[in-house]
Design a protein around this motif. Structure first.
Motif, PDB file in Angstrom:
ATOM      1  N   ALA A  74       0.835  -1.203   0.000  1.00 60.26           N
ATOM      2  CA  ALA A  74       0.000   0.000   0.000  1.00 60.26           C
ATOM      3  C   ALA A  74       0.866   1.247   0.000  1.00 60.26           C
ATOM      4  O   ALA A  74       1.888   1.323   0.694  1.00 60.26           O
ATOM      5  N   VAL A  75       0.459   2.238  -0.786  1.00 61.67           N
ATOM      6  CA  VAL A  75       1.157   3.516  -0.861  1.00 61.67           C
ATOM      7  C   VAL A  75       0.182   4.607  -0.410  1.00 61.67           C
ATOM      8  O   VAL A  75      -0.894   4.763  -1.000  1.00 61.67           O
ATOM      9  N   PRO A  76       0.513   5.374   0.629  1.00 63.37           N
ATOM     10  CA  PRO A  76      -0.403   6.413   1.120  1.00 63.37           C
ATOM     11  C   PRO A  76      -0.684   7.463   0.046  1.00 63.37           C
ATOM     12  O   PRO A  76       0.214   7.882  -0.682  1.00 63.37           O
ATOM     13  N   SER A  77      -1.939   7.866  -0.046  1.00 61.15           N
ATOM     14  CA  SER A  77      -2.307   8.951  -0.969  1.00 61.15           C
ATOM     15  C   SER A  77      -2.540  10.257  -0.222  1.00 61.15           C
ATOM     16  O   SER A  77      -2.303  11.340  -0.760  1.00 61.15           O
ATOM     17  N   THR A  78      -2.997  10.160   1.022  1.00 60.24           N
ATOM     18  CA  THR A  78      -3.241  11.338   1.858  1.00 60.24           C
ATOM     19  C   THR A  78      -2.880  11.002   3.290  1.00 60.24           C
ATOM     20  O   THR A  78      -3.132   9.894   3.766  1.00 60.24           O
ATOM     21  N   VAL A  79      -2.300  11.972   3.979  1.00 63.25           N
ATOM     22  CA  VAL A  79      -1.928  11.810   5.382  1.00 63.25           C
ATOM     23  C   VAL A  79      -2.541  12.970   6.161  1.00 63.25           C
ATOM     24  O   VAL A  79      -2.360  14.128   5.795  1.00 63.25           O
ATOM     25  N   THR A  80      -3.272  12.641   7.218  1.00 63.50           N
ATOM     26  CA  THR A  80      -3.870  13.670   8.069  1.00 63.50           C
ATOM     27  C   THR A  80      -3.280  13.558   9.469  1.00 63.50           C
ATOM     28  O   THR A  80      -3.352  12.501  10.095  1.00 63.50           O
ATOM     29  N   VAL A  81      -2.686  14.645   9.932  1.00 66.04           N
ATOM     30  CA  VAL A  81      -2.086  14.695  11.263  1.00 66.04           C
ATOM     31  C   VAL A  81      -3.015  15.485  12.163  1.00 66.04           C
ATOM     32  O   VAL A  81      -3.541  16.532  11.770  1.00 66.04           O
ATOM     33  N   SER A  82      -3.240  14.988  13.375  1.00 70.08           N
ATOM     34  CA  SER A  82      -4.150  15.670  14.294  1.00 70.08           C
ATOM     35  C   SER A  82      -3.645  15.551  15.725  1.00 70.08           C
ATOM     36  O   SER A  82      -2.835  14.685  16.056  1.00 70.08           O
ATOM     37  N   ARG A  83      -4.141  16.455  16.554  1.00 73.19           N
ATOM     38  CA  ARG A  83      -3.865  16.414  17.993  1.00 73.19           C
ATOM     39  C   ARG A  83      -5.194  16.591  18.710  1.00 73.19           C
ATOM     40  O   ARG A  83      -5.937  17.541  18.442  1.00 73.19           O
ATOM     41  N   ASP A  84      -5.518  15.653  19.605  1.00 74.24           N
ATOM     42  CA  ASP A  84      -6.810  15.752  20.281  1.00 74.24           C
ATOM     43  C   ASP A  84      -6.707  16.625  21.527  1.00 74.24           C
ATOM     44  O   ASP A  84      -5.621  17.105  21.891  1.00 74.24           O
ATOM     45  N   ALA A  85      -7.842  16.822  22.195  1.00 76.87           N
ATOM     46  CA  ALA A  85      -7.887  17.707  23.353  1.00 76.87           C
ATOM     47  C   ALA A  85      -7.056  17.177  24.513  1.00 76.87           C
ATOM     48  O   ALA A  85      -6.661  17.938  25.405  1.00 76.87           O
ATOM     49  N   TRP A 144      -1.176  12.776  19.828  1.00 79.82           N
ATOM     50  CA  TRP A 144      -0.945  13.020  18.406  1.00 79.82           C
ATOM     51  C   TRP A 144      -1.296  11.771  17.603  1.00 79.82           C
ATOM     52  O   TRP A 144      -0.944  10.659  17.995  1.00 79.82           O
ATOM     53  N   PHE A 145      -1.990  11.976  16.485  1.00 83.28           N
ATOM     54  CA  PHE A 145      -2.390  10.869  15.626  1.00 83.28           C
ATOM     55  C   PHE A 145      -2.091  11.189  14.167  1.00 83.28           C
ATOM     56  O   PHE A 145      -2.124  12.352  13.756  1.00 83.28           O
ATOM     57  N   VAL A 146      -1.818  10.136  13.415  1.00 81.14           N
ATOM     58  CA  VAL A 146      -1.665  10.279  11.973  1.00 81.14           C
ATOM     59  C   VAL A 146      -2.596   9.266  11.311  1.00 81.14           C
ATOM     60  O   VAL A 146      -2.617   8.092  11.684  1.00 81.14           O
ATOM     61  N   SER A 147      -3.397   9.737  10.377  1.00 85.23           N
ATOM     62  CA  SER A 147      -4.340   8.891   9.646  1.00 85.23           C
ATOM     63  C   SER A 147      -3.830   8.767   8.214  1.00 85.23           C
ATOM     64  O   SER A 147      -3.675   9.776   7.515  1.00 85.23           O
ATOM     65  N   ILE A 148      -3.570   7.542   7.800  1.00 86.62           N
ATOM     66  CA  ILE A 148      -2.964   7.280   6.500  1.00 86.62           C
ATOM     67  C   ILE A 148      -4.007   6.656   5.586  1.00 86.62           C
ATOM     68  O   ILE A 148      -4.525   5.577   5.873  1.00 86.62           O
ATOM     69  N   LEU A 149      -4.319   7.345   4.498  1.00 84.11           N
ATOM     70  CA  LEU A 149      -5.326   6.868   3.547  1.00 84.11           C
ATOM     71  C   LEU A 149      -4.647   6.074   2.443  1.00 84.11           C
ATOM     72  O   LEU A 149      -3.729   6.568   1.778  1.00 84.11           O
ATOM     73  N   VAL A 150      -5.103   4.836   2.241  1.00 81.53           N
ATOM     74  CA  VAL A 150      -4.532   3.967   1.205  1.00 81.53           C
ATOM     75  C   VAL A 150      -5.662   3.321   0.420  1.00 81.53           C
ATOM     76  O   VAL A 150      -6.814   3.301   0.857  1.00 81.53           O
ATOM     77  N   GLU A 151      -5.332   2.808  -0.743  1.00 85.88           N
ATOM     78  CA  GLU A 151      -6.273   2.003  -1.513  1.00 85.88           C
ATOM     79  C   GLU A 151      -6.002   0.541  -1.216  1.00 85.88           C
ATOM     80  O   GLU A 151      -4.858   0.088  -1.248  1.00 85.88           O
TER      81      GLU A 151
END
Length: 368
Positions: free
Chosen positions: A150-161, A165-172
């Motif tokens: 799998a090759v990531p197409s989009t990466v979303t980095v977030s920090r909750d309250a 820290w989290f990273v969400s990796i979108l793959v096909e």
């Protein structure tokens, strides 16, 4: 038949102080760009009667970067800023299509801190993820592997309250259907039992909120005592957020286990089309209904069924599942909530929830 789907894998990571500072700057810039673009679009529509689209807001962003007031926007990656404008465009599209309310401004305290990076703004090499403007890869805790190749197409980095820290990796990913099974089940959502199945099984609601209610109340009282604007209040707010995060994590984990089991064991799943938004307006039930997370339960069932070749059927919310005898079909005039078992004129003794689940299954199969 196997299908190619886009699937996000979420992981926790631990940034270095430099990475944390860079991401915090990016979050702030994303919020600023979103709010300024929303302000300009609202002004244009209110005073000039015209709509502003993504292309025009993108040109505005370029002008803001060249101005002396907002030249700091050039110090962060441009991709998350452009993605913020695309998200705003989608929000307006949903509003004009009457699928959502008018977009609102992002708050530094209340809104989710996140930034989205497309393929041109990160490097993926040998299982290491490096974001734009950073020299070192993120230290990700790989709690589960990505699909092979799998090759990531989009990466979303977030920090909750809670400061995590989290990273969400979108793959096909190619997902094949599960082998067909003969099982069919009706599901009646409840409060004491999270779900009651037409087989007679009741899956108990763990009531995570009730288990941690004392801890949450203590943290909220401590927060209320702190002076506004102080460092101690900020620490107390994080403590409250950590309790909420624990509740959400445990609830989501339990729902995943329940829905995965139902999808694996049954070819057809019939559920009641509940209006959760209306039910939470009842102050006597709001806390219990929210803790049960029926909406999230159904959402999980639906997307997992789509992935694995199963079918979820929603039965009309006005269907009298509790009043109808699943044995003879006779309809009772009244069925108060405090009545948990009842005897039909045909002589059959019913458990209220099991009977409702059986009727939901019959109605779902009739619509199939």
């Amino acid at each position: 038949m196997a299908q190619l789907v886009k699937r996000a894998y979420k992981y926790r990571f631990y940034p270095t102080p430099e990475q944390a500072a860079e991401l915090a700057r990016t979050f702030g810039c994303v919020r600023l760009v979103y709010n300024k673009a929303l302000e300009e679009r609202t002004r244009a529509y209110t005073h000039e009667g015209r709509r502003v689209f993504y292309g025009e807001t993108s040109a505005m962003l370029t002008a803001w970067k060249r101005s002396g007031e907002y030249d700091f926007l050039s110090q962060v990656s441009s991709v998350p800023l452009q993605q913020a404008l695309r998200h705003l465009q989608a929000a307006f599209a949903n509003f004009f299509a009457k699928r959502a309310k008018y977009p609102t401004f992002k708050s530094r305290k209340k809104s989710r801190a996140s930034a989205e990076y497309t393929r041109s703004a990160f490097r993926w090499r040998d299982g290491m993820l490096t974001l734009a403007k950073m020299s070192a890869p993120l230290r990700i805790v790989w709690s589960r592997p990505l699909p092979e190749g799998a090759v990531p197409s989009t990466v979303t980095v977030s920090r909750d309250a809670a400061g995590r820290w989290f990273v969400s990796i979108l793959v096909e990913e190619t997902i094949g259907p599960l082998p067909p099974v003969e099982g069919v089940v009706g599901v009646d959502a409840g409060i004491t039992a999270l779900v009651t199945l037409s087989t007679g099984e009741k899956i108990t609601n763990p009531r995570h909120e009730r288990a941690d209610r004392r801890k949450l109340a203590k943290a909220q009282r401590a927060l209320a005592r702190k002076a506004k604007g102080g460092a101690n209040r900020a620490k107390a707010r994080v403590t409250v957020a950590r309790v909420y995060a624990r509740l959400a994590d445990r609830r989501r984990d339990f729902l995943h286990k329940v829905t995965t089991r139902l999808v694996r064991e049954n070819q057809v799943i019939a559920v009641e089309d509940l209006t959760v938004r209306t039910m939470v307006k009842n102050h006597s039930l709001a806390r219990a209904v929210s803790d049960a997370s029926w909406r999230e339960l159904r959402s999980m069932l639906e997307y997992k069924a789509q992935w694995y070749g199963r079918k979820v059927i929603a039965v009309d919310r006005w269907f009298p599942s509790s009043k109808l005898c699943s044995a003879c079909g006779s309809l009772q005039e009244k069925m108060p909530l405090n009545v948990r078992t009842w005897i039909c004129v045909c002589g059959v003794t019913h458990d209220r929830d099991v009977n409702a689940a059986k009727n939901i299954l019959a109605a779902g199969l009739a619509e199939r």
